[in-house]
Scaffold this active site. Sequence first.
Site, PDB file in Angstrom:
ATOM      1  N   SER A 239     -62.819 -16.090 -14.061  1.00  0.00           N
ATOM      2  CA  SER A 239     -61.707 -17.041 -13.235  1.00  0.00           C
ATOM      3  C   SER A 239     -60.553 -17.201 -14.184  1.00  0.00           C
ATOM      4  O   SER A 239     -59.913 -15.921 -14.532  1.00  0.00           O
ATOM      5  CB  SER A 239     -62.486 -18.330 -13.165  1.00  0.00           C
ATOM      6  OG  SER A 239     -61.717 -19.358 -12.705  1.00  0.00           O
TER       7      SER A 239
ATOM      8  N   TYR B 277     -53.925 -17.709  -5.400  1.00  0.00           N
ATOM      9  CA  TYR B 277     -54.314 -17.449  -6.672  1.00  0.00           C
ATOM     10  C   TYR B 277     -55.292 -18.605  -7.131  1.00  0.00           C
ATOM     11  O   TYR B 277     -56.510 -18.337  -7.520  1.00  0.00           O
ATOM     12  CB  TYR B 277     -53.564 -16.872  -7.599  1.00  0.00           C
ATOM     13  CG  TYR B 277     -54.297 -16.194  -8.808  1.00  0.00           C
ATOM     14  CD1 TYR B 277     -54.944 -15.200  -8.999  1.00  0.00           C
ATOM     15  CD2 TYR B 277     -54.139 -17.010 -10.116  1.00  0.00           C
ATOM     16  CE1 TYR B 277     -55.733 -14.831 -10.068  1.00  0.00           C
ATOM     17  CE2 TYR B 277     -54.708 -16.554 -11.495  1.00  0.00           C
ATOM     18  CZ  TYR B 277     -55.541 -15.364 -11.268  1.00  0.00           C
ATOM     19  OH  TYR B 277     -56.106 -14.963 -12.397  1.00  0.00           O
TER      20      TYR B 277
ATOM     21  N   VAL C 190     -54.216 -12.664 -21.457  1.00  0.00           N
ATOM     22  CA  VAL C 190     -54.660 -11.256 -21.816  1.00  0.00           C
ATOM     23  C   VAL C 190     -53.390 -10.369 -21.537  1.00  0.00           C
ATOM     24  O   VAL C 190     -53.008 -10.122 -20.406  1.00  0.00           O
ATOM     25  CB  VAL C 190     -56.036 -10.933 -21.250  1.00  0.00           C
ATOM     26  CG1 VAL C 190     -56.623  -9.444 -22.083  1.00  0.00           C
ATOM     27  CG2 VAL C 190     -56.974 -12.093 -21.351  1.00  0.00           C
TER      28      VAL C 190
ATOM     29  N   LYS D 241     -59.440 -19.005  -7.471  1.00  0.00           N
ATOM     30  CA  LYS D 241     -60.088 -19.159  -8.763  1.00  0.00           C
ATOM     31  C   LYS D 241     -60.894 -20.698  -8.770  1.00  0.00           C
ATOM     32  O   LYS D 241     -61.890 -20.706  -9.160  1.00  0.00           O
ATOM     33  CB  LYS D 241     -59.423 -19.123  -9.910  1.00  0.00           C
ATOM     34  CG  LYS D 241     -58.601 -17.592  -9.949  1.00  0.00           C
ATOM     35  CD  LYS D 241     -59.769 -16.616 -10.229  1.00  0.00           C
ATOM     36  CE  LYS D 241     -59.286 -15.248 -10.502  1.00  0.00           C
ATOM     37  NZ  LYS D 241     -60.341 -14.295 -10.708  1.00  0.00           N
TER      38      LYS D 241
HETATM   39  N1  NAP Z   1     -54.710 -11.210 -17.898  1.00  0.00           N
HETATM   40  C1  NAP Z   1     -55.025 -12.176 -18.056  1.00  0.00           C
HETATM   41  O1  NAP Z   1     -54.078 -12.984 -18.550  1.00  0.00           O
HETATM   42  C2  NAP Z   1     -55.645 -13.146 -17.096  1.00  0.00           C
HETATM   43  C3  NAP Z   1     -55.673 -14.523 -17.241  1.00  0.00           C
HETATM   44  C4  NAP Z   1     -56.697 -15.263 -16.292  1.00  0.00           C
HETATM   45  C5  NAP Z   1     -57.459 -14.683 -15.632  1.00  0.00           C
HETATM   46  N2  NAP Z   1     -57.454 -13.428 -15.412  1.00  0.00           N
HETATM   47  C6  NAP Z   1     -58.510 -12.626 -14.533  1.00  0.00           C
HETATM   48  O2  NAP Z   1     -59.110 -11.567 -15.418  1.00  0.00           O
HETATM   49  C7  NAP Z   1     -59.424 -10.594 -14.248  1.00  0.00           C
HETATM   50  C8  NAP Z   1     -59.098  -9.207 -14.725  1.00  0.00           C
HETATM   51  O3  NAP Z   1     -57.734  -9.149 -14.652  1.00  0.00           O
HETATM   52  P1  NAP Z   1     -56.675  -8.225 -15.555  1.00  0.00           P
HETATM   53  O4  NAP Z   1     -55.735  -9.080 -16.254  1.00  0.00           O
HETATM   54  O5  NAP Z   1     -57.647  -7.383 -16.219  1.00  0.00           O
HETATM   55  O6  NAP Z   1     -55.809  -7.514 -14.230  1.00  0.00           O
HETATM   56  P2  NAP Z   1     -55.752  -5.806 -14.017  1.00  0.00           P
HETATM   57  O7  NAP Z   1     -55.267  -5.417 -15.307  1.00  0.00           O
HETATM   58  O8  NAP Z   1     -54.704  -6.051 -12.904  1.00  0.00           O
HETATM   59  O9  NAP Z   1     -57.114  -5.200 -13.467  1.00  0.00           O
HETATM   60  C9  NAP Z   1     -57.570  -5.535 -12.083  1.00  0.00           C
HETATM   61  C10 NAP Z   1     -58.694  -4.658 -11.823  1.00  0.00           C
HETATM   62  O10 NAP Z   1     -59.296  -5.140 -10.660  1.00  0.00           O
HETATM   63  C11 NAP Z   1     -59.232  -3.985  -9.697  1.00  0.00           C
HETATM   64  N3  NAP Z   1     -58.889  -4.346  -8.342  1.00  0.00           N
HETATM   65  C12 NAP Z   1     -57.744  -4.975  -7.964  1.00  0.00           C
HETATM   66  N4  NAP Z   1     -57.576  -5.200  -6.524  1.00  0.00           N
HETATM   67  C13 NAP Z   1     -59.080  -4.586  -6.200  1.00  0.00           C
HETATM   68  C14 NAP Z   1     -59.641  -4.381  -4.922  1.00  0.00           C
HETATM   69  N5  NAP Z   1     -58.927  -4.808  -3.575  1.00  0.00           N
HETATM   70  N6  NAP Z   1     -60.728  -3.579  -4.900  1.00  0.00           N
HETATM   71  C15 NAP Z   1     -61.388  -3.344  -6.104  1.00  0.00           C
HETATM   72  N7  NAP Z   1     -60.887  -3.572  -7.443  1.00  0.00           N
HETATM   73  C16 NAP Z   1     -59.362  -3.967  -7.189  1.00  0.00           C
HETATM   74  C17 NAP Z   1     -58.165  -3.155 -10.290  1.00  0.00           C
HETATM   75  O11 NAP Z   1     -58.131  -1.842 -10.068  1.00  0.00           O
HETATM   76  P3  NAP Z   1     -57.653  -0.973  -8.677  1.00  0.00           P
HETATM   77  O12 NAP Z   1     -55.958  -1.717  -8.615  1.00  0.00           O
HETATM   78  O13 NAP Z   1     -57.451   0.378  -8.824  1.00  0.00           O
HETATM   79  O14 NAP Z   1     -58.384  -1.566  -7.564  1.00  0.00           O
HETATM   80  C18 NAP Z   1     -58.307  -3.463 -11.828  1.00  0.00           C
HETATM   81  O15 NAP Z   1     -59.157  -2.477 -12.395  1.00  0.00           O
HETATM   82  C19 NAP Z   1     -59.225 -11.256 -12.891  1.00  0.00           C
HETATM   83  O16 NAP Z   1     -60.100 -11.629 -12.396  1.00  0.00           O
HETATM   84  C20 NAP Z   1     -58.047 -12.082 -13.234  1.00  0.00           C
HETATM   85  O17 NAP Z   1     -57.778 -13.006 -12.304  1.00  0.00           O
HETATM   86  C21 NAP Z   1     -56.680 -12.548 -16.054  1.00  0.00           C
END
Ligand code: NAP
Length: 264
Positions: free
Chosen positions: A153, A169, A202, A173
């Site tokens: 989340s 978003y 992150v 969540k």
């Molecule tokens: N980064 C942060 O600071 C942060 C903070 C709070 C929560 N989060 C949560 O952490 C999780 C991971 O985020 P992240 O920051 O690592 O993001 P990210 O780098 O954008 O990675 C997202 C991943 O999800 C895949 N994805 C996106 N759309 C998709 C679809 N339609 N079907 C299948 N796969 C899909 C992407 O691959 P493809 O595009 O190749 O499909 C990628 O592998 C998410 O749930 C995000 O909401 C992140």
Amino acid sequence: MPYDPSNDRSDIVSLHGKTALVTGAGRGIGRAVALALADEGASLALTARSEEQLAETVRMVEERGAKALAVRADLAAPAAVTVVTERTTAVFGRVDVLVNNAATVEPLGRGTDINPDAWAASFRLNVTAPAALAFALLPAMTRAGWGRVVNVSSGVVARPASMIGGNAYVATKAALEAHTLNLAAELSGTGVTANVYRPGVVDTAMQALIRDTGAGRVDESTHERFVRNHRQGRLITPEESARSLVARLAGDASGEIWDVSDPG
Ligand SMILES: NC(=O)c1ccc[n+]([C@@H]2O[C@H](COP(=O)([O-])OP(=O)(O)OC[C@H]3O[C@@H](n4cnc5c(N)ncnc54)[C@H](OP(=O)(O)O)[C@@H]3O)[C@@H](O)[C@H]2O)c1
């Protein structure tokens, strides 16, 4: 408060002989979680849309001596969950650990400018797909008497008004968290746990997207916060966040919100 790895529990359960399905495993937090699970001995089923990114994660998992299966799928598409679960169970028999990590932060913008179809697509990826994956995989987990569902989340659920322009978003969540806590109650006594994971702030492509394209789409103070957190070095690495998640899999706790402290 900055991330403090000493808060993480280190009594990791052995995952040898177990299979984990990680969505969004092509980069960022999902890839780091997959690698941390491989380090604990799990076999990995990995999904995302980008073939090259998935192939690189497969290579990195195999380099650690673990088995990996890539299932390319757009989880916002209706048939994707069936494709992913059928291919994974055909190869590994059963999934013991499900990490629902894939998500989109889109559509960004004022509510009145958002296309309702884009709104619905965000719910399909961020809420419906994680729930459907769990519903498909839970019967085998409960039969085995052990399983872990972790839904990734965001800390934004604790402060929903802090991201104007991210209405979809934030709503997805919050829905994901409600689904998870309800599911955990349903699973009580089965040996299968369901928990929410708020990964912290992150350093990933999702953060970069908001910094680089968010101006004028999220409100100014939100955009400034994302830029400032990055400039001031307040982001944690995907590996730090993943360690915190995987360390918690040993426990039997269920219905919890695991929150990596973030700078707000
Ligand atoms: N980064 C942060 O600071 C942060 C903070 C709070 C929560 N989060 C949560 O952490 C999780 C991971 O985020 P992240 O920051 O690592 O993001 P990210 O780098 O954008 O990675 C997202 C991943 O999800 C895949 N994805 C996106 N759309 C998709 C679809 N339609 N079907 C299948 N796969 C899909 C992407 O691959 P493809 O595009 O190749 O499909 C990628 O592998 C998410 O749930 C995000 O909401 C992140």
